[in-house]
Design a protein around this motif. Sequence first.
Motif, short mmCIF file in Angstrom:
data_model
loop_
_atom_site.label_atom_id
_atom_site.label_comp_id
_atom_site.label_asym_id
_atom_site.label_seq_id
_atom_site.Cartn_x
_atom_site.Cartn_y
_atom_site.Cartn_z
N GLY A 1 41.31 40.75 33.38
CA GLY A 1 42.66 40.26 33.63
C GLY A 1 42.68 38.77 33.93
O GLY A 1 43.75 38.17 34.05
N CYS A 2 41.49 38.17 34.06
CA CYS A 2 41.35 36.72 34.30
C CYS A 2 42.17 36.26 35.50
O CYS A 2 43.04 35.41 35.38
N HIS A 3 41.86 36.82 36.66
CA HIS A 3 42.50 36.32 37.89
C HIS A 3 41.91 34.96 38.26
O HIS A 3 42.63 34.02 38.53
N ILE A 4 40.59 34.92 38.33
CA ILE A 4 39.79 33.74 38.72
C ILE A 4 40.42 32.98 39.89
O ILE A 4 40.34 31.75 39.98
N ASN A 5 41.01 33.73 40.83
CA ASN A 5 41.75 33.14 41.93
C ASN A 5 42.02 34.23 42.96
O ASN A 5 42.75 35.18 42.67
N PRO A 6 41.45 34.14 44.17
CA PRO A 6 41.69 35.17 45.19
C PRO A 6 43.17 35.37 45.52
O PRO A 6 43.58 36.49 45.83
N ALA A 7 43.96 34.31 45.45
CA ALA A 7 45.39 34.44 45.75
C ALA A 7 46.07 35.37 44.74
O ALA A 7 46.95 36.17 45.10
#
Length: 235
Positions: A63-69
């Motif tokens: 899903g390519c979040h690559i961001n904890p937020a």
Amino acid sequence: METSKFSKFSAEFLGTLVLVLMGCGSAVIAGADGTTGVGLLGISFAFGLSVVAMAYAIGHISGCHINPAISIGMVVAGRMKAGEAAYYIVAQILGGIAGAALLYLIVSNQANFEMEPWALGSNGWGADYLAEYNATAAFIAEAVFTFIFLLVIFGATSTKNINGGFAGLAIGLSLVLIHIVGIKITGVSVNPARSIGPALLAGGEALEQVWMFVAAPIAGAILSAVAWKTILEKN
């Protein structure tokens, strides 16, 4: 066939590594001075294009979040389980550190290299940081920009969106827009992993201020998820 946890972990690790290496690298290597480097606009596009590239490279895996937020926002919005988000966040933070370490290995081998305050593209605020905005402005900017960023993500990836194939492009361009407006304020984080990696290596003020770039993006993401779930996409 369901994607394995290891594949998702690896995708999030590598995606965050690329974001930090290319985004922060554009500032450190290509330069913020528009007369001799890419300038603030170029840095803005470097961050946005990193997200676009990774969205199409690993989006189908994790899903390519690559961001904890983003991962936390997805949990609050009911799109992700907390347990899955936990190992996403670990992968993202490790990827951010690895990206910053690679950037350091490259730039530290330049003649006359010196680790200055807020090195390696670290986020910050206050005296001697870019336009010297204070902590209040920094927190508001980071929370509001993350709120907007998550709204774009929720909308672009919604099953009701008939243009879902362009989600990666929309998300990446929204990050470009946020950077164009916000670089002078904090350098723009909207992503704790992007901030933690450079701050750990830079130390000093960058490490002392990194809490802001964990707290504000998470606050903005949670508010955005609540607004999306209870107001914008409420049945």
